[in-house]
Every structure is written in C-alpha cells, then in structure tokens.
Scaffold this active site. Sequence first.
Site, PDB file in Angstrom:
ATOM      1  N   ALA A 108       7.778   7.513  -1.689  1.00 20.52           N
ATOM      2  CA  ALA A 108       7.780   6.080  -1.987  1.00 20.52           C
ATOM      3  C   ALA A 108       6.762   5.885  -3.118  1.00 20.52           C
ATOM      4  O   ALA A 108       5.583   5.607  -2.876  1.00 20.52           O
ATOM      5  CB  ALA A 108       7.378   5.295  -0.750  1.00 20.52           C
ATOM      6  N   GLY A 165      -0.984   0.648  -2.742  1.00 21.27           N
ATOM      7  CA  GLY A 165      -0.203   1.689  -2.050  1.00 21.27           C
ATOM      8  C   GLY A 165       0.921   1.069  -1.263  1.00 21.27           C
ATOM      9  O   GLY A 165       1.284  -0.086  -1.492  1.00 21.27           O
ATOM     10  N   ASN A 166       1.486   1.818  -0.373  1.00 19.23           N
ATOM     11  CA  ASN A 166       2.540   1.272   0.494  1.00 19.23           C
ATOM     12  C   ASN A 166       2.485   1.959   1.856  1.00 19.23           C
ATOM     13  O   ASN A 166       1.677   2.849   2.073  1.00 19.23           O
ATOM     14  CB  ASN A 166       3.910   1.417  -0.176  1.00 19.23           C
ATOM     15  CG  ASN A 166       4.253   2.861  -0.453  1.00 19.23           C
ATOM     16  OD1 ASN A 166       4.362   3.669   0.461  1.00 19.23           O
ATOM     17  ND2 ASN A 166       4.402   3.209  -1.734  1.00 19.23           N
ATOM     18  N   ARG A 167       3.358   1.553   2.760  1.00 17.02           N
ATOM     19  CA  ARG A 167       3.256   1.991   4.160  1.00 17.02           C
ATOM     20  C   ARG A 167       3.932   3.317   4.458  1.00 17.02           C
ATOM     21  O   ARG A 167       4.050   3.700   5.620  1.00 17.02           O
ATOM     22  CB  ARG A 167       3.883   0.935   5.070  1.00 17.02           C
ATOM     23  CG  ARG A 167       3.187  -0.389   5.068  1.00 17.02           C
ATOM     24  CD  ARG A 167       3.860  -1.316   6.076  1.00 17.02           C
ATOM     25  NE  ARG A 167       3.691  -2.706   5.725  1.00 17.02           N
ATOM     26  CZ  ARG A 167       2.575  -3.400   5.920  1.00 17.02           C
ATOM     27  NH1 ARG A 167       1.531  -2.823   6.470  1.00 17.02           N
ATOM     28  NH2 ARG A 167       2.505  -4.665   5.565  1.00 17.02           N
TER      29      ARG A 167
END
Length: 401
Positions: free
Chosen positions: A278, A210-212
């Site tokens: 994102a 995943g990402n932030r």
Amino acid sequence: MLNGKNILLGVTGGIAAYKTTFLVRLLIKAGARVRVILTERAGDFVSPLTLATLSKNPVLTSFVNEKEESTDWNNHVELGLWADLMLIAPATANTLSKMANGTCDNLLLAAYLSAKCPVFFAPAMDLDMYKHPSSTTSFEKLQSYGNVMIPATSGELASGLQGEGRMAEPEDIVIFVKNHLSEGLILSGKKVLITGGPTHEAIDPVRYIGNRASGQMGFELAKTAVDLGAEVILVSGPTHCTVDHESILLQKVISAEEMYQAVHEHYPDADIVICAAAVADYRPKSAADQKIKKNEAALSLELVKTKDILLSLGKLKKKQYLVGFALETENELENAKSKLKRKHLDAIVLNSLNDTGAGFGTPTNKITFLDKNSAIIPFELKEKAEVAKDIFSEIIARYHA
Ligand code: CTP
C-alpha cells in the site's frame, strides 16, 4: 524447504560420523525435526549425548532401550512412518550392502526397510572400498530402489590416502537434499519479487504520512511462493510481520522512493512480480530537518505525487508476469479493470473495503482475481495464508515461462 520436516538421520560407524554433529545443527537450523539412529559402532565415533543434545531428541541405537527394566520398544515401523525424509550419513560399505540386500540386523536397517519417504545416503569409505565393484553394485541397487545417493568427494582420507570416498560436507549434504526436494516443485528455479506493507513518508524526523496496511498479505505471498519452490525477494515497508527463511530475501524499506529503488534493482531477474504494498500516493514535498513546533494555529503541508512503482514496472515489462493489487471502495470491478490496463498488468487482485473482513489490518481477505483476458474470478472470505495460495494457483494457471 526443510522447515517443519521430520528427518530421520541414520549414522553408521565411520570416522565421518563426527561430522554429523554439524549436520544435525544445520538441519535443526533449517527448521527440521530430527531423530537420530546410531548403529552400535557409530557410537565409537560420535557421542550419542552430543547428538541427543543437538537434535533435542533421545538417540536410538537398539530395538529395546538399554536402561534396566526398560520395556520401551523403539518401533521401527513408527519411525519409518514418522519420517518425511531419511538420511543415512555417513553410510559405510557394510550398511549400504545390507540396505541393498534387505538385511535387517539393527534398528537403522529395520527403520530403512520400513520408511516410505525419500531416502538419501551419503557414502563414506576409503578410496579402494569406494571403487570396489561390490560398493558400486550397492550404490546402483539402492538407486534402482529410488534411494538418492549423495556422492562422496575427493580429498584426504582418514587412512592418509588421497582419493574419492570422503563423505560430502554437512553444508553440501543439506544443499543437495534441498535442491533435490525443490526440483519437483512448480516454481523451482523461479524468482518471485513481492512488495508488501505500507510506506511512510517523512514530514519531519518524528512524523510521517502512512496508512493502516499490516503487511501480512505480502508476507503470506512470500511464504507461499517459497513453498512452491521459488526464490523470493520481499520488499516490505514498515511492518511488525517477520519471516526467517533462507529462500526469502527480506529487503526493508521505509518510503515509496526507497521501495521504488529496491524493486527496480531486482526487477530484471524476476519471473513473477506481485505488488501488494500500500504505497503512499503522495509525500510531503520536503521533510523538515528538525521537529516541527506547534507555533502556528494551522499548518499546511505541500504534497507531491510519489512514483507509481507498479506503473513503472508495467512499462518495462519483458518476461515478467506482473500482478497488482487494487483496494477499492466504489465501482470496484471497473476501477480494477482500468488499473490492470493502465499499468500494463497481467492480472490484478481486487479487494473491496465494502466486504467485511477484506482489505487492511484484518487477518482475512476477500478477493477477486482479474486477468488481462477479462477473466473475473471471485473468492470467498478466507485467511490471508489461504488467499495467498488462491492467488498463486491463478498465477500458475496462466504463467508460462
Ligand atoms: N502502487 C505502486 N506505487 C504507487 C502506488 C500504487 O506500486 N505509488 C501499486 C500498489 O502496490 C497496488 C497498485 O499499485 O498494486 C494499486 O494501487 P492503488 O493505490 O489502489 O492504485 P492507484 O493506481 O494509485 O489509483 P488510486 O489511488 O487512484 O485508486
């Protein structure tokens, strides 16, 4: 549309007054603050206690509160100024005639004459009264003052007769008011499709890539679009952000593939599309069925590209105004311009990780808006809610339906 609005509900003495309990509930549910004024006779048809409980405010009937030794004065001027909207429902022939002629012999009428806000009235009376020329004259006069009539409907009346004169149902009154308020808004009748949040690409049943991204930017864009009158579909990856608004359809997804499917389902009907998500660029080629055990010293994951949702939308673009986001760490403007072209966008919102307070996981953002005609518009660092407004004002300046 009604969220946060101050609504002054005037209830007059007709049998339909009992339906105002449902009306108050619907208004409160829509996020409005409601204060109720009853005429003296209305209290015969609906209990002030019920309306006070539902509206969470004392119900007002007369200029001076009737409690002994009370010195409280119900200031009709203050009430009229407080209201963002006044609604008189049910409106009897008697009250409508008084409103039309400036009679001021009760608190409701005084508040009506003091109100500077839009006024709606929902007549309720027997069919012959409804058709009487004096009623028609009242309706016309009030409309000539700019008041908005919510027409009565046909059906069985309290008298047992069939005909026109039933107060519109509470649900229909709320829809009527909302539609009327949204008519003047710039994105009224438009569908806005927004992606937001990160995507999670499964490695096994408990782990993911995943990402932030917090998802906040997408949610702020959705709220702004609704405030401008649009109907919104927000396709969001996993996030803690929440929104509860009837004009926002929140479709929750997890992976890039799910986001792709959801977005394409809504794309043909969309007028404006903003991809703020994102999206993971890569996902594990296959997710393990069971939790991966740490038996090996090293673990390799084979990653494959996810579908580029924005690019796929650019290729299919017809009437849509398509906006992408670019988060860059170097050669910001050049990279954003080339994404705008490569993905067939109308505009792109650039944020650079080199700017403090911009990008992921912060409540603020600093953007530059670029369009396909080479305009480059930089903005200051702002709260994301303000950034969303800037983005929409740039889109609206360019979007022609
Ligand atoms: N985007 C998308 N689907 C993907 C990847 C990105 O819809 N699979 C969208 C994002 O929502 C954003 C825009 O594409 O609006 C830019 O994403 P970004 O990852 O910065 O650009 P890429 O084209 O993937 O280029 P790179 O990662 O090389 O910078």
